[in-house]
Motif scaffolding. Structure first.
Motif, PDB file in Angstrom:
ATOM      1  N   GLY A  92      -8.930  -9.357  15.571  1.00 45.32           N
ATOM      2  CA  GLY A  92      -9.196 -10.376  16.580  1.00 45.32           C
ATOM      3  C   GLY A  92     -10.131  -9.875  17.672  1.00 45.32           C
ATOM      4  N   LEU A  93     -10.186  -8.559  17.851  1.00 48.98           N
ATOM      5  CA  LEU A  93     -11.078  -7.953  18.848  1.00 48.98           C
ATOM      6  C   LEU A  93     -12.438  -7.628  18.240  1.00 48.98           C
ATOM      7  CD1 LEU A  93      -8.524  -5.450  20.411  1.00 48.98           C
ATOM      8  CD2 LEU A  93      -9.289  -7.626  21.364  1.00 48.98           C
ATOM      9  N   TRP A  94     -12.405  -6.991  17.078  1.00 48.64           N
ATOM     10  CA  TRP A  94     -13.617  -6.626  16.359  1.00 48.64           C
ATOM     11  C   TRP A  94     -13.411  -7.018  14.906  1.00 48.64           C
ATOM     12  CZ3 TRP A  94     -11.424  -2.814  19.637  1.00 48.64           C
ATOM     13  CH2 TRP A  94     -12.149  -2.569  20.801  1.00 48.64           C
ATOM     14  N   PRO A  95     -14.080  -8.048  14.421  1.00 47.54           N
ATOM     15  CA  PRO A  95     -13.920  -8.438  13.019  1.00 47.54           C
ATOM     16  C   PRO A  95     -14.200  -7.290  12.041  1.00 47.54           C
ATOM     17  CG  PRO A  95     -15.048 -10.165  14.215  1.00 47.54           C
ATOM     18  CD  PRO A  95     -14.936  -8.987  15.160  1.00 47.54           C
ATOM     19  N   SER A  96     -15.046  -6.355  12.437  1.00 51.83           N
ATOM     20  CA  SER A  96     -15.364  -5.220  11.562  1.00 51.83           C
ATOM     21  C   SER A  96     -14.154  -4.326  11.304  1.00 51.83           C
ATOM     22  CB  SER A  96     -16.501  -4.391  12.167  1.00 51.83           C
ATOM     23  OG  SER A  96     -16.092  -3.814  13.394  1.00 51.83           O
ATOM     24  N   ALA A  97     -13.101  -4.456  12.100  1.00 47.95           N
ATOM     25  CA  ALA A  97     -11.888  -3.658  11.884  1.00 47.95           C
ATOM     26  C   ALA A  97     -11.218  -4.020  10.565  1.00 47.95           C
ATOM     27  CB  ALA A  97     -10.911  -3.863  13.039  1.00 47.95           C
ATOM     28  N   GLY A  98     -11.525  -5.192  10.030  1.00 53.40           N
ATOM     29  CA  GLY A  98     -10.899  -5.640   8.793  1.00 53.40           C
ATOM     30  C   GLY A  98     -11.078  -4.670   7.645  1.00 53.40           C
ATOM     31  N   PHE A  99     -12.285  -4.209   7.428  1.00 54.07           N
ATOM     32  CA  PHE A  99     -12.564  -3.272   6.347  1.00 54.07           C
ATOM     33  C   PHE A  99     -11.829  -1.957   6.584  1.00 54.07           C
ATOM     34  CE2 PHE A  99     -14.919   0.173   4.413  1.00 54.07           C
ATOM     35  CZ  PHE A  99     -15.205  -0.291   3.150  1.00 54.07           C
ATOM     36  N   ASP A 100     -11.923  -1.417   7.802  1.00 55.35           N
ATOM     37  CA  ASP A 100     -11.290  -0.131   8.116  1.00 55.35           C
ATOM     38  C   ASP A 100      -9.767  -0.208   8.003  1.00 55.35           C
ATOM     39  OD1 ASP A 100     -13.802   0.891   8.599  1.00 55.35           O
ATOM     40  OD2 ASP A 100     -13.662   0.731  10.772  1.00 55.35           O
ATOM     41  N   GLU A 101      -9.176  -1.309   8.449  1.00 52.71           N
ATOM     42  CA  GLU A 101      -7.727  -1.462   8.348  1.00 52.71           C
ATOM     43  C   GLU A 101      -7.282  -1.574   6.895  1.00 52.71           C
ATOM     44  OE1 GLU A 101      -6.865  -3.506  12.689  1.00 52.71           O
ATOM     45  OE2 GLU A 101      -6.743  -4.755  10.900  1.00 52.71           O
ATOM     46  N   ARG A 102      -8.058  -2.267   6.081  1.00 56.23           N
ATOM     47  CA  ARG A 102      -7.726  -2.357   4.654  1.00 56.23           C
ATOM     48  C   ARG A 102      -7.755  -0.978   4.012  1.00 56.23           C
ATOM     49  NH1 ARG A 102     -11.271  -6.932   1.817  1.00 56.23           N
ATOM     50  NH2 ARG A 102     -10.233  -6.067  -0.020  1.00 56.23           N
ATOM     51  N   GLU A 103      -8.768  -0.196   4.341  1.00 55.54           N
ATOM     52  CA  GLU A 103      -8.872   1.147   3.786  1.00 55.54           C
ATOM     53  C   GLU A 103      -7.727   2.030   4.274  1.00 55.54           C
ATOM     54  OE1 GLU A 103     -12.207   4.633   3.187  1.00 55.54           O
ATOM     55  OE2 GLU A 103     -12.467   3.204   4.820  1.00 55.54           O
ATOM     56  N   THR A 104      -7.368   1.934   5.549  1.00 55.82           N
ATOM     57  CA  THR A 104      -6.264   2.724   6.099  1.00 55.82           C
ATOM     58  C   THR A 104      -4.946   2.332   5.448  1.00 55.82           C
ATOM     59  OG1 THR A 104      -7.448   2.969   8.190  1.00 55.82           O
ATOM     60  CG2 THR A 104      -5.080   3.359   8.241  1.00 55.82           C
ATOM     61  N   TRP A 105      -4.733   1.041   5.229  1.00 57.13           N
ATOM     62  CA  TRP A 105      -3.521   0.601   4.533  1.00 57.13           C
ATOM     63  C   TRP A 105      -3.503   1.130   3.100  1.00 57.13           C
ATOM     64  CZ3 TRP A 105      -3.678  -2.771   0.283  1.00 57.13           C
ATOM     65  CH2 TRP A 105      -2.428  -3.043  -0.268  1.00 57.13           C
ATOM     66  N   GLU A 106      -4.635   1.009   2.412  1.00 56.68           N
ATOM     67  CA  GLU A 106      -4.708   1.400   1.013  1.00 56.68           C
ATOM     68  C   GLU A 106      -4.503   2.901   0.815  1.00 56.68           C
ATOM     69  OE1 GLU A 106      -7.581   0.360  -2.711  1.00 56.68           O
ATOM     70  OE2 GLU A 106      -8.533   0.594  -0.764  1.00 56.68           O
ATOM     71  N   MET A 107      -5.040   3.702   1.698  1.00 59.26           N
ATOM     72  CA  MET A 107      -4.991   5.150   1.529  1.00 59.26           C
ATOM     73  C   MET A 107      -3.747   5.805   2.133  1.00 59.26           C
ATOM     74  SD  MET A 107      -7.550   5.989  -0.252  1.00 59.26           S
ATOM     75  CE  MET A 107      -8.528   4.753  -1.046  1.00 59.26           C
ATOM     76  N   PHE A 108      -3.193   5.199   3.204  1.00 60.76           N
ATOM     77  CA  PHE A 108      -2.055   5.813   3.902  1.00 60.76           C
ATOM     78  C   PHE A 108      -0.799   4.957   3.910  1.00 60.76           C
ATOM     79  CE2 PHE A 108      -5.813   7.752   5.785  1.00 60.76           C
ATOM     80  CZ  PHE A 108      -5.488   9.100   5.701  1.00 60.76           C
TER      81      PHE A 108
END
Length: 175
Positions: free
Chosen positions: A113-129
């Protein structure tokens, strides 16, 4: 709060540290510096409030999320996971790192909601950790096959054996 040696910071980063300390006080659990960079640690419940203030403050103006990623520290039994956001203020030419620490299974609100670009990074963080971001619009696998089981960047992830229904081999190709 753990206080760092602020002498090595630029005047602009000293202003950032001073304003965030003034605004959030004891909610900033740690402040550290390394090679002129400022890092602040906040509790998971303060994550979005601090990021929002960093973005919306006219004096700070952190208008860019450079990256968001996770780390796994299994030696920290109570909070082995860490999520890190690197923010940049292009008008002020400053950078700050905001971290939060999580227990296994603890989730974090999404920053999309603050930075739409966080979507990709959050998906990767969820997937890897395995860190879940509450409210994320599309939290699904990004890099791995859809039936993969486990989180490969956790330090306790097996390097050999059966993972996700597939046989893994060592680097020499042996079973």
């Amino acid at each position: 709060m753990v206080q760092a040696n602020l002498d090595e910071l630029s005047a602009a980063l000293k202003t950032v540290q001073k304003e965030l300390t003034s605004k959030f006080g004891k909610k900033l659990l740690e402040t550290s510096t390394f090679r002129g960079e400022l890092t602040l640690v906040v509790a998971p419940e303060d994550w979005i409030a601090v990021l929002t203030y960093c973005r919306d403050s006219e004096t700070l103006g952190f208008d860019r999320l450079d990256c968001l990623f996770g780390n796994h520290y299994p030696e920290r039994a109570d909070q082995p996971f860490e999520v890190v956001a690197n923010l940049t203020s292009i008008p002020n030419t400053t950078r700050v790192r905001i971290k939060t620490r999580l227990a296994d299974g603890e989730s974090l609100p999404t920053a999309t909601g603050l930075w739409p670009s966080a979507g990709f990074d959050e998906r990767e963080t969820w997937e890897m950790f395995g860190v879940v971001f509450d409210g994320h619009p599309n939290l699904q696998r990004l890099l791995l096959i859809s039936d993969f089981q486990g989180f490969p960047l956790r330090k306790d992830f097996p390097l050999e054996g059966l993972v996700g229904g597939r046989i893994r081999t060592d680097l020499k190709g042996k079973l």
